[in-house]
Design a protein around this motif. Structure first.
Motif, short mmCIF file in Angstrom:
data_model
loop_
_atom_site.label_atom_id
_atom_site.label_comp_id
_atom_site.label_asym_id
_atom_site.label_seq_id
_atom_site.Cartn_x
_atom_site.Cartn_y
_atom_site.Cartn_z
N THR A 1 0.86 -1.18 0.00
CA THR A 1 0.00 0.00 0.00
C THR A 1 0.90 1.22 0.00
O THR A 1 1.78 1.35 0.84
CB THR A 1 -0.90 0.01 1.25
N VAL A 2 0.68 2.12 -0.95
CA VAL A 2 1.50 3.33 -1.08
C VAL A 2 0.63 4.54 -0.78
O VAL A 2 -0.23 4.92 -1.57
CB VAL A 2 2.13 3.45 -2.48
N ASN A 3 0.85 5.11 0.41
CA ASN A 3 0.13 6.32 0.78
C ASN A 3 0.75 7.50 0.05
O ASN A 3 1.98 7.57 -0.08
CB ASN A 3 0.21 6.56 2.29
N PRO A 4 -0.06 8.42 -0.42
CA PRO A 4 0.51 9.59 -1.11
C PRO A 4 1.12 10.57 -0.11
O PRO A 4 0.66 10.68 1.02
CB PRO A 4 -0.70 10.22 -1.80
N SER A 5 2.18 11.23 -0.52
CA SER A 5 2.76 12.33 0.26
C SER A 5 2.31 13.63 -0.38
O SER A 5 2.23 13.73 -1.60
CB SER A 5 4.29 12.26 0.24
N PRO A 6 2.02 14.64 0.44
CA PRO A 6 1.60 15.92 -0.13
C PRO A 6 2.75 16.59 -0.88
O PRO A 6 3.91 16.52 -0.46
CB PRO A 6 1.18 16.75 1.08
N THR B 1 -4.61 16.10 4.90
CA THR B 1 -3.30 16.78 4.97
C THR B 1 -3.37 17.90 5.99
O THR B 1 -4.34 18.64 6.06
CB THR B 1 -2.91 17.34 3.59
N SER B 2 -2.32 18.01 6.78
CA SER B 2 -2.22 19.09 7.76
C SER B 2 -0.89 19.80 7.58
O SER B 2 0.00 19.33 6.87
CB SER B 2 -2.38 18.55 9.18
N TYR B 3 -0.77 20.95 8.25
CA TYR B 3 0.39 21.83 8.04
C TYR B 3 0.96 22.30 9.38
O TYR B 3 0.22 22.56 10.32
CB TYR B 3 -0.03 23.04 7.21
N ALA C 1 -1.78 8.21 8.18
CA ALA C 1 -2.04 7.90 9.58
C ALA C 1 -0.95 8.51 10.46
O ALA C 1 0.23 8.31 10.22
CB ALA C 1 -2.10 6.39 9.76
N GLN C 2 -1.36 9.27 11.45
CA GLN C 2 -0.47 9.94 12.39
C GLN C 2 0.61 10.77 11.69
O GLN C 2 1.73 10.90 12.18
CB GLN C 2 0.20 8.93 13.34
N GLY C 3 0.28 11.33 10.54
CA GLY C 3 1.24 12.18 9.83
C GLY C 3 2.47 11.42 9.35
O GLY C 3 3.57 11.94 9.36
N ALA C 4 2.27 10.17 8.94
CA ALA C 4 3.39 9.32 8.55
C ALA C 4 4.04 9.75 7.24
O ALA C 4 5.20 9.45 7.00
CB ALA C 4 2.93 7.87 8.44
#
Length: 167
Positions: A38-43, A74-76, A123-126
């Motif tokens: 599973t490949v989660n996207p990065s912002p 997505t958070s900042y 998940a958890q800002g991974a």
């Protein structure tokens, strides 16, 4: 082992089918098995800009497209480069859904302030994206004190306003 890049804003999966083998003397093939990645996207965000009047808030809520990849959730977090003529800026070390602050320009010319923003998703800002810059230009607000002029009846008056007039 492979490096995988998800260039979308949604989770992607890859299914590998592997067949193990040994080759000690003769080649012996084992039973095939599956391996799911599973490949989660990065912002990914490009620089953002805002122009505001002194004493007001700017809010940047990036959206997908135009070079931005913003996965759901997505958070900042951000830091800023100080400008002695702008007050109200602060570093934010807790996850926020948008980039926003109320800024005041204490000078009489437009001033800019620069934020370095780090986006995270997953998940958890991974999944941490590369930092990007937010440039905010804060235009000064005119402040004119009440004026009193005394003239004789039938005379014209002229009001000349100057920057920082003597009191």
């Amino acid at each position: 082992s492979q490096q995988l890049n998800n260039t979308s804003n949604i989770v992607g999966t890859l299914l590998y089918t592997l067949t193990p083998s040994s080759s000690v003397g003769i080649t012996c093939a084992g039973a095939a098995f599956s391996y799911t990645v599973t490949v989660n996207p990065s912002p990914v965000l490009i620089g953002q800009t805002a122009v505001i009047c002194s004493g007001t808030a700017f809010t940047i809520s990036p959206s997908n497209g135009a070079g931005n990849i913003i996965p759901s959730g997505t958070s900042y977090q951000w830091t800023f480069a100080a400008n002695a003529n702008i007050t109200g800026a602060s570093n934010v070390n807790t996850a926020s859904n948008s980039i926003s602050q109320t800024l005041t320009n204490t000078s009489n010319i437009a001033q800019s302030i620069f934020y370095t923003v780090t986006p995270t998703s997953g998940a958890q800002g991974a999944c941490v994206g590369n930092p990007f810059t937010v440039t905010v230009t804060v235009n000064p607000m005119p402040i004119i004190a009440n004026q009193i002029i005394t003239i004789c009846s039938g005379s014209n008056f002229t009001l000349s306003l100057a920057n920082n007039p003597p009191s």
